[in-house]
Design an enzyme around this catalytic site. Structure first.
Site, mmCIF file in Angstrom:
data_model
loop_
_atom_site.group_PDB
_atom_site.id
_atom_site.type_symbol
_atom_site.label_atom_id
_atom_site.label_comp_id
_atom_site.label_asym_id
_atom_site.label_seq_id
_atom_site.Cartn_x
_atom_site.Cartn_y
_atom_site.Cartn_z
ATOM 1 C CD GLU A 67 -2.572 1.517 2.512
ATOM 2 O OE1 GLU A 67 -2.186 0.969 3.552
ATOM 3 O OE2 GLU A 67 -3.516 2.335 2.471
ATOM 4 N NE ARG A 80 4.805 -7.529 9.909
ATOM 5 C CZ ARG A 80 3.658 -6.952 9.528
ATOM 6 N NH1 ARG A 80 2.550 -7.220 10.189
ATOM 7 N NH2 ARG A 80 3.623 -6.101 8.536
ATOM 8 C CE LYS A 113 3.283 0.118 4.994
ATOM 9 N NZ LYS A 113 2.779 0.236 3.610
#
Length: 565
Positions: A41, A266, A276
Site C-alpha cells: 500500500e 512477517r 509503518k
RNA sequence: UGGCCGAUAGUAUAAUGGUAGUACAUCGGGUUUUGGUCCCGUCAGUGGGGGUUCAAAUCCUCCUCGGCCAGCCA
C-alpha cells in the site's frame, strides 16, 4: 565427489511455501503456472521487513519459471500518496528486482470491482447498510459472542442496486451507507460477520482523481486484484489468515479465477520495529531526520547508511520462511552486511578523535609516499599512496597513558606499528593545564619500514594514522541502534516506543582527520575505515569536495568485548 | 467464556515415522602489518502429560504457553 555428497550439497532446505508450490506444479494446478505479486500500500516507505516479502515473491517467480507483479493496493485515498509510490518503486529496483511492464494498481480495477459488487448484490449476497458506524460496530458482537443482523439486511435486490448506484453517483455523504457482504453474523470468524465491502469517501485518489467517491475495502479489492492478474500463489503475512475464508468466499460467489492465499510470519528484528504507522510518527515528530534517516529500518534509510542490496537480500534469504512469530537477532543482519562490505570496500585511513603525534627523529621538512593496499580481500582493487611526515594524527583510543594488561596499543615506552609505515615508540606525553593529553612525542625506527622486511622485531599492535599536513577535516556521523530495548513495538508499563529511544543513536564528529584520497569520494561511496568500521558518503549532507561520512556498521571488535568484562 | 494459527540450542531455521543438522550469537585456539577477514574447535535444543509404533520432533489426545481477529485501515 561421490554421488551421495553431491546430493547432500544440492539439498537446500525447502520452506513450506516452496513445498506447496512444488506440490501444485506436480498436480498441474493452473497448468503448472506460478505467478506471484508484491502488493504494497503506498502509505509509507518500504522497510527491511518488506524486503523479505519482496525477495520471497520475486525469487519464487524466478525459481519456478513464473512472473512476479508489482501491484499497489491503493484502495484508501486518505492515506496514500504518489511520493510513496515513487519511493517504493525506487527501493524495489535498488534491491535488484524487476517487474518488467507489470506495474499494476488496485485502482486500475475499480470498474471491475464495482461490477463484482453488483454481481454480489444481484445474487442476494450483498446489501446496502444505512446504519451508522457506531451501530455497525455494536451489532458486530464480540469474538466470543455472536453479532446481530442489521435492520437493513433484507432490503430487496432492486433497492440495493439503486442505493449502491446512488452511492457511486455521489448522492450521499461519507458514512451514510456502506455495502456489506451478507454472510453470517454469528460466525466465529469476525471477518465473516457481514464485512463492509465498499465505503463512501468523497476524496480524491492519487490515480483516479475524482472519478470515484466510493472505494472498495481491502477485502473486496485484494483477492479480486489477484484474480484479475491470474495470480496463482498470493503470499501474505499471518494477520491475513483470518481473512482467507472471506477471500475464498468472495472469489467463489463472484465466480472468478481462484488464487491460493498462503500466509507466512512477517520479519521482526531486535532493537527496531517495522510498523509503518509508528515509523511515520518518528518522522512526523522529528525524532528522526525523515524516512531516509540512516537509523530508520526503511530501505531508503539503510541505503543512506551504506547497506548494500546484496547484504539485505542475503539476509532476507537467510532468515527463512515459516509461520511462527519470530524476532531475528539484529546481529544476523549486521553479519550479512559486514560479510558483503568486507569483500567490496576499499580500505582507507581515518582518524575520528585525533591525537597529535610528532616523530622527533623524522626530518621535519620531509614527506614520503607509502604504499597501501586498497582491499586485502580483492587483489584487483590495487594499491594507493599514503603521504607520511613527522606530524601525524592517531585516534585517542589507540593511546593510553596507564594501560590495562592486555592493551597492546600505544602507551608510554611501548612500540607499535603505524600501518603501512614504521614502528614508533612513545617517548613523551604532553598535557594541557587540565591534565588532558594533547600530544605525543615519539621516535620511529627507519629499519622497520613497511614491506622491507628489514626488521625481525615484532610489535603486538598495528594502528592507523593520517599525516597531519595532508589530512583534511571532515564530518563523520556515528549511528547506533535507534532503540535501547529488544522489542520497542511492545513495551510495557504504559510506555511506548518513544520512551525507549537510545539517546546515543547519533553522534556527530565534526573534526575528523581523513586521508587525502577520501576528499573526492562521491555520494554513496563505501569504504572500510581501517580498524573502525564501514562508512558511506552521505547522500544528503555531502557536497563537492566536502563529504560527510555515515558509519554503516562497526567492525567486529574483540577488544571492546574484552574491555567490557 | 469463540475461531484461526503456531511451539526444535541464546536467536532464526532444517529433518515430511528411521543417526536432531545448518546459520548467527557465545566461548576458546590458530593465521594476520586491521584486536577485521579467514581457519579450527567449544557450548547448547524437540514446551508438558498420555497414547499408536520395532521406532515419534514428526501421527493421535489432553494440557500449557504465544500470536491474530471486535476499522467505513491494509
Amino acid at each position: 565427489m561421490s554421488n551421495k555428497e553431491t546430493e547432500i550439497l544440492d539439498e537446500k532446505p525447502i520452506d513450506f511455501i516452496r513445498a506447496k508450490i512444488k506440490e501444485d506444479i506436480a498436480n498441474n494446478k493452473n497448468e503448472g503456472r506460478v505467478h506471484t505479486r508484491f502488493p504494497p500500500e503506498p502509505n509509507g516507505y518500504l522497510h527491511i521487513g518488506h524486503s523479505k516479502s519482496i525477495n520471497l515473491n520475486f525469487s519464487l517467480a524466478k525459481e519456478f519459471g513464473g512472473k512476479c507483479n508489482l501491484r499497489f493496493d491503493d484502495t484508501n485515498p486518505s492515506k496514500e500518496e504518489v511520493e510513496y509510490v515513487d519511493s517504493i518503486k525506487r527501493d524495489i529496483k535498488w534491491l535488484g528486482f524487476d517487474w518488467a511492464d507489470r506495474e499494476y494498481y488496485a485502482s486500475d480495477y475499480f470498474d471491475e470491482i464495482f461490477e463484482y459488487a453488483v454481481i454480489l448484490i444481484k445474487k442476494g449476497k450483498a446489501y446496502v447498510d444505512s446504519s451508522s458506524m457506531e451501530e455497525i460496530k455494536t451489532s458486530r458482537g464480540m469474538p466470543t459472542s455472536p453479532g446481530v443482523e442489521s435492520p437493513f439486511r433484507n432490503r430487496s435486490v432492486q433497492e440495493n442496486l439503486d442505493l449502491f448506484e446512488r452511492m457511486k453517483n455521489g448522492e450521499f455523504k461519507d458514512g451514510e451507507h456502506v455495502l456489506r457482504a451478507k454472510i453470517d453474523m454469528s460466525s466465529p470468524n469476525m471477518n465473516m460477520r457481514d464485512p463492509v465491502l465498499y465505503r463512501i469517501k468523497n476524496e480524491s485518489h492519487h490515480r483516479t482523481g475524482d472519478k470515484w467517491c466510493i472505494y472498495p475495502m481491502y477485502d473486496m479489492a485484494h483477492g479480486q486484484s489477484d484474480s484479475i492478474e491470474r495470480i496463482t500463489h498470493s503470499i501474505c503475512t499471518l494477520e491475513f489468515e483470518n481473512h482467507r475464508p472471506l477471500y475464498d468466499w468472495l472469489i467463489k460467489e463472484i465466480e472468478i479465477f481462484p488464487p491460493q492465499q498462503i500466509e507466512f510470519a512477517r520479519l521482526n528484528i531486535s532493537y527496531t520495529m517495522m510498523s509503518k504507522r509508528k515509523l511515520l510518527l518518528l518522522v512526523q515528530e522529528g525524532i528522526v531526520d525523515g524516512w531516509d534517516d540512516p537509523r530508520m529500518p526503511t530501505l531508503s534509510g539503510m541505503r543512506r547508511a551504506g547497506y548494500t542490496p546484496e547484504a539485505i537480500n542475503s539476509f532476507a534469504e537467510g532468515v527463512g520462511v515459516a509461520k511462527r512469530n519470530a524476532l531475528v537477532d539484529v546481529a544476523k543482519l549486521e553479519h550479512s552486511l559486514r560479510d558483503h562490505l568486507n569483500k567490496i570496500t576499499d580500505r582507507r585511513m581515518a582518524v575520528l578523535n585525533p591525537l597529535k603525534v610528532t616523530i622527533t627523529n623524522y626530518p621535519g621538512d620531509q614527506t614520503e609516499e607509502l604504499e597501501a593496499i586498497n582491499n586485502p580481500e580483492d587483489e584487483t582493487a590495487g594499491i594507493r599512496k599514503l603521504p607520511f611526515c613527522s606530524e601525524l594524527f592517531i585516534d585517542r583510543d589507540d593511546f593510553m597513558e596507564d594501560p590495562p594488561k592486555k592493551y597492546f596499543r600505544l602507551s608510554p615506552g611501548n612500540e607499535v606499528r603505524l600501518k603501512y609505515a614504521y614502528f614508533i615508540k612513545c617517548e613523551e606525553v604532553l598535557k594541557n593545564d587540565s591534565g588532558e593529553v594533547i600530544e605525543l612525542k615519539c621516535t620511529y625506527d627507519p629499519e622497520t619500514k613497511s614491506g622491507t622486511g628489514t626488521s625481525t622485531r615484532k610489535v603486538k599492535s598495528t594502528i592507523h594514522w593520517v599525516s597531519a599536513r595532508h589530512a583534511f577535516d571532515a564530518e563523520v556521523r556515528l549511528y547506533d541502534r535507534l532503540f535501547s530495548v529488544e522489542d520497542p513495538a511492545s513495551t510495557k508499563d504504559g510506555k511506548d516506543f518513544r520512551d525507549v529511544l537510545n539517546p546515543n543513536s547519533l553522534e556527530i564528529l565534526s573534526a575528523c582527520k581523513l586521508e587525502p584520497s577520501l576528499q573526492e569520494a562521491k555520494s554513496e561511496d563505501k569504504f572500510q575505515f581501517e580498524r573502525l568500521g564501514y562508512f558511506c558518503v552521505d547522500s544528503k549532507y555531502s557536497s563537492q569536495g566536502k563529504p560527510v561520512f555515515n558509519r554503516t556498521v562497526t567492525l567486529r571488535d574483540t577488544w571492546a568485548r574484552i574491555n567490557k568484562k
